[in-house]
Structures are given as C-alpha cells and as structure tokens.
Design a protein around this motif. Structure first.
Motif, mmCIF file in Angstrom:
data_model
loop_
_atom_site.group_PDB
_atom_site.id
_atom_site.type_symbol
_atom_site.label_atom_id
_atom_site.label_comp_id
_atom_site.label_asym_id
_atom_site.label_seq_id
_atom_site.Cartn_x
_atom_site.Cartn_y
_atom_site.Cartn_z
ATOM 1 N N GLU A 278 0.997 -1.263 0.060
ATOM 2 C CA GLU A 278 0.026 -0.062 0.033
ATOM 3 C C GLU A 278 0.855 1.277 -0.145
ATOM 4 N N ARG A 312 -4.704 6.169 -1.922
ATOM 5 C CA ARG A 312 -3.668 5.230 -1.750
ATOM 6 C C ARG A 312 -4.438 4.113 -2.650
ATOM 7 N N VAL A 313 -3.132 3.261 -3.000
ATOM 8 C CA VAL A 313 -3.461 2.014 -3.746
ATOM 9 C C VAL A 313 -2.667 0.770 -3.216
ATOM 10 N N VAL A 314 -2.917 -0.216 -3.620
ATOM 11 C CA VAL A 314 -1.934 -1.377 -3.123
ATOM 12 C C VAL A 314 -1.501 -1.966 -4.554
ATOM 13 N N ASP A 394 -0.767 -5.153 -11.930
ATOM 14 C CA ASP A 394 -1.527 -4.700 -10.596
ATOM 15 C C ASP A 394 -3.073 -4.383 -10.657
ATOM 16 N N LEU A 415 -8.072 2.535 -2.843
ATOM 17 C CA LEU A 415 -8.248 1.931 -1.553
ATOM 18 C C LEU A 415 -9.387 3.005 -0.906
#
Length: 450
Positions: A278, A312-314, A394, A415
């Motif tokens: 993250e 935010r991203v993973v 991703d 997210l």
C-alpha cells in the motif's frame, strides 16, 4: 538399433522353430511307429485269413502265393501251415528279405494257420527323415518370412528415431521449426508430439526471455537519463550544498535502478518480483517528477503536478513508477509546452493523467499506440507496450484518453478513503512547478525516446 532388433527376432524365431520342430518330429515318430505296428498287426491278420481260406478249400499254400503280399507290404512274412492228410505234416512258408535288428512284428492266428509279419524299422526311419526334411524346409521358409517382416518393421520403427536425432541436432543449432512428422504409430507419434510441444514451449520461453531483456534494456534508459542529468548538475555546479543534494538524489536513483530490472523482467515473465504494498499515489508521482525535473529543465519545458493528495492503492510502487516514467519520457520526447501530471479519484479508481500541449498522437496511430514496435517518432515502440503491461500486472490499465493533445492516464484500483483529503490546489506546488530557465539552451539530446 536395427541390427540388435533383427538379431533378437532371428534368435527368438530360430528358437521357436527349433522347439516346434522337435515337438513335430516326436509326434511324427510316434505316429509313424504306431501306424507301422498297426500295419504289421493288420497284415498278419489278413495273411492268416487268406492262407486259412486256401487250406479250407484244400489248396496247399506255396511261397509263390506269399511273395506278392511280402512285396506289397515291404515285410518279411512267415506262415505256419498245420498238418493235413492231403499234404502231410505241418510246414512253414516264408517270403521277403529277412533282416537283423529292430522291427515291427505282428502275429495273427486264424483257426490252425499262424501268420507273422515283420516290418523293418529302417524303412520307417527313412520315412520319418523325409518328413523331417519337409518340416525343416517349412521352418526355413518361416524363418526367412519372419526376418523379412522384421526387416520391414524395424526400418519403420528405427526411421523415426533417426529423424528425432536429426531434429534434436537441428534444434541445438537454433532451428526451431518443429518436427511436423507423424508415422502412424501411436506411441512414436506421441513422442513426436511431445518433441514438437517441447520445442514450441522452449521457443516461447526464449522469446519471452528475449522480450524481457529488450524491455528491461529499454526501461533502463529512463532512470539512466535522470541519473545522467543529476550528474551533469553536479558537474556544472560549484556549490557544495547543491552538489551534495544532487548526489544524494542520484544515489537514491541508482539504488532503485536494480529494482527496475527485476520488476520489468518479472512482469514480462508473468512473475512478481516483489509483493504489492500500500502506498500513496501522490508520493510516487512527486518522486518521479523530481527525477525528471533536470531533463525537462534542460529542454526548457515546464513540469507541473496537481490534483488530490492521500489517494492510496495496493500495487508494486517500482512497476507503477516505471509506467509513469515512460509517460513523462514520451511527453518530453514527443510533446511540447507544459507537461501536467494530474491526480484524481473517480469511481473507485486512482487516476494519474499525463498531458502536454504538443500535437498529440497521429490519427493513423490512435488504435495501435500501445502495440509493440509501433511508434510515431522513429523509436523502438516498446515504451507504452511495456508500461501497459506493468500497470495491468497490478490490476490497472493504461489508456489514451485524448489523442490531440495527448493525454495518457494510469488507472489503479483505489483503496476506500477513511476521511476526506484536501486537494493540492489549482496552483502547482513550488517544488514541482518549474518554469523555463536559462538551461533551455541545453541540448535535449540526453532525452530518451520511447
């Protein structure tokens, strides 16, 4: 191999025929001796009956009467004629050649006449030998036929192995066209199919390795360009503080350089070089903008960032940073005017847009801009293809949302936000909004094309 198979067939067939011949000759001998004994018994019975019939008619038997019977049966015969008032005391008549040794003897008595018939074993041995020669001739013919059939099938069986040998030798020299032969034998055709499949997979593996190496080489140009610009800044400045700051950034870029190769090659091979983590999109964007500032400054171009913080991203930060670097590099090489990086959130997607004020993508290339080897500027055409692969690794996508002027966007699953985030604002940040400076006269030859 063929010789060994033929030798095996020959020895096996010869053994089987020999065993069969022994069995046949044993059976023939037993049948012949049994028939000879039965013949001797039957001949004695018939002879006794015939002689008794003559005696009953009052005819005296003579040797001349017995000779034809002895000759026709190939035997030695003796007949005991009892005494009679017509010819006196009993007497013995014999005909045929007497012999010493083994034989088949048959004795019969009809009333008062006793007849003995002896057949020599030697004559039966000759008969058995003749039959044995017939069996031997048949066996030799069967052996010859078996070897002819074996030669035909061994040729058919060994030919595929010779083809396999030549095929593997050709593969070792780089010829990977495949065997493309089938022989009508299920087992051998299965081996041929496995060889074709193996070579095809090997060829695909080599192609993936070649492609991964080519892509990694291409993607290394972007960080190397940024490092080169930092080093030029260090070489041109006399301020130790500036040199120290630029050197620190360059060292950080060098440390990330090793990860670039692993990330790009891993994605190209369908493997993950590191686990997704993250991270904040704006942090990744600002890092890349900072790295590309010297290159844009050398080209006399502005590089700005705007949009939202805190999205935010993973994902794999290195892979997404490489994709963004490709877009910044393309904008620098093929675009014009101000390049703007905008961060926004839409429908659960974190979107990073890269736009400039150039002519954009040619109409004939709009549908192929992400294809490998397709480029509008005479470059390799790998950049956008690799970038799209990195983003899709991703779960995101890379799109051309406006062809003229060119606007490319990276979409990554975002997210959920825990609380509202403040935007960066409409005015660009001071550390990322760089106006054209006196460095505009610097040659843009250090920039890389996609």
């Amino acid at each position: 191999m063929r010789r060994r198979i033929l030798l095996l067939v020959f020895s096996t067939t010869l053994f089987a025929l020999t065993l069969l011949g022994v069995v046949l000759m044993t059976v023939i001998w037993q049948m012949t001796t049994g028939a000879a004994q039965s013949r001797a018994d039957g001949a004695a019975s018939k002879l006794a009956t015939d002689v008794q019939a003559k005696v009953a008619l009052g005819v005296r038997p003579t040797v001349e009467d017995l000779e034809p019977f002895a000759v026709s049966n190939g035997a030695y015969i003796e007949v005991v004629v009892p005494k009679d008032q017509r010819w006196g005391p009993a007497f013995v008549l014999s005909a045929g050649e007497p012999f010493d040794g083994a034989g088949f003897v048959g004795t019969a008595k009809d009333d008062s006449v006793t007849a003995t018939v002896a057949i020599s074993t030697a004559s039966k041995v000759q008969q058995v030998v003749g039959q044995g020669l017939i069996v031997l001739a048949i066996s030799l013919g069967a052996l010859a036929a078996a070897m002819a059939v074996a030669w035909f099938y061994t040729r058919r069986l060994t030919q595929p192995f010779e083809d396999f040998k030549e095929f593997i030798a050709s593969v070792a020299t780089g010829d990977r066209r495949g065997l493309k032969k089938r022989y009508g034998l299920a087992e051998i055709d299965m081996v041929a199919e496995v060889l074709d499949t193996g070579v095809s997979r090997f060829d695909q593996m080599l192609e993936r390795e070649r492609q991964a190496t080519q892509d990694a080489s291409h993607q290394l140009k972007s960080p190397l360009t940024a490092i080169s610009m930092r080093l030029e800044e260090i070489a041109m400045t006399d301020d130790l503080d500036v040199a120290h700051e630029e050197a620190t950034v360059a060292l950080a870029q060098v440390e990330r350089l090793a990860g670039v190769v692993d990330e790009v090659v891993g994605v190209m091979r369908g493997q993950r070089s590191s686990m997704p983590v993250e991270f904040a999109v704006d942090s990744m964007v600002r890092d890349q903008v900072q790295e590309w500032l010297p290159a844009y400054r050398a080209a006399g171009r502005d590089l700005r960032v705007s949009g939202r913080d805190g999205i935010r991203v993973v994902a794999e930060p290195g892979a997404q940073a490489q994709a963004l670097a490709t877009l910044l590099e393309n904008s620098l090489a093929h675009g014009a005017g101000i390049t703007t990086v905008r961060i926004r959130l839409t429908s659960g997607w974190a979107v990073v847009e890269v736009a400039d004020e150039g002519d954009g993508v040619a109409p004939e290339l709009e549908g192929q801009v992400f294809d490998r080897t397709v480029s509008g500027g005479g470059s390799s055409g790998l950049g956008l293809a690799v970038a799209r692969t990195l983003v899709s690794g991703d779960g995101g996508r890379l799109e051309l949302i406006s062809p003229r002027p060119a606007v490319f966007a990276i979409f990554l699953p975002a997210l959920p936000e825990t609380e509202p985030r403040a935007g960066v604002g409409q005015e660009p940040q001071a550390d990322v909004a760089i106006a054209a400076s006196s460095a505009a006269s610097t040659s843009s030859g250090n920039t890389q094309r996609r």
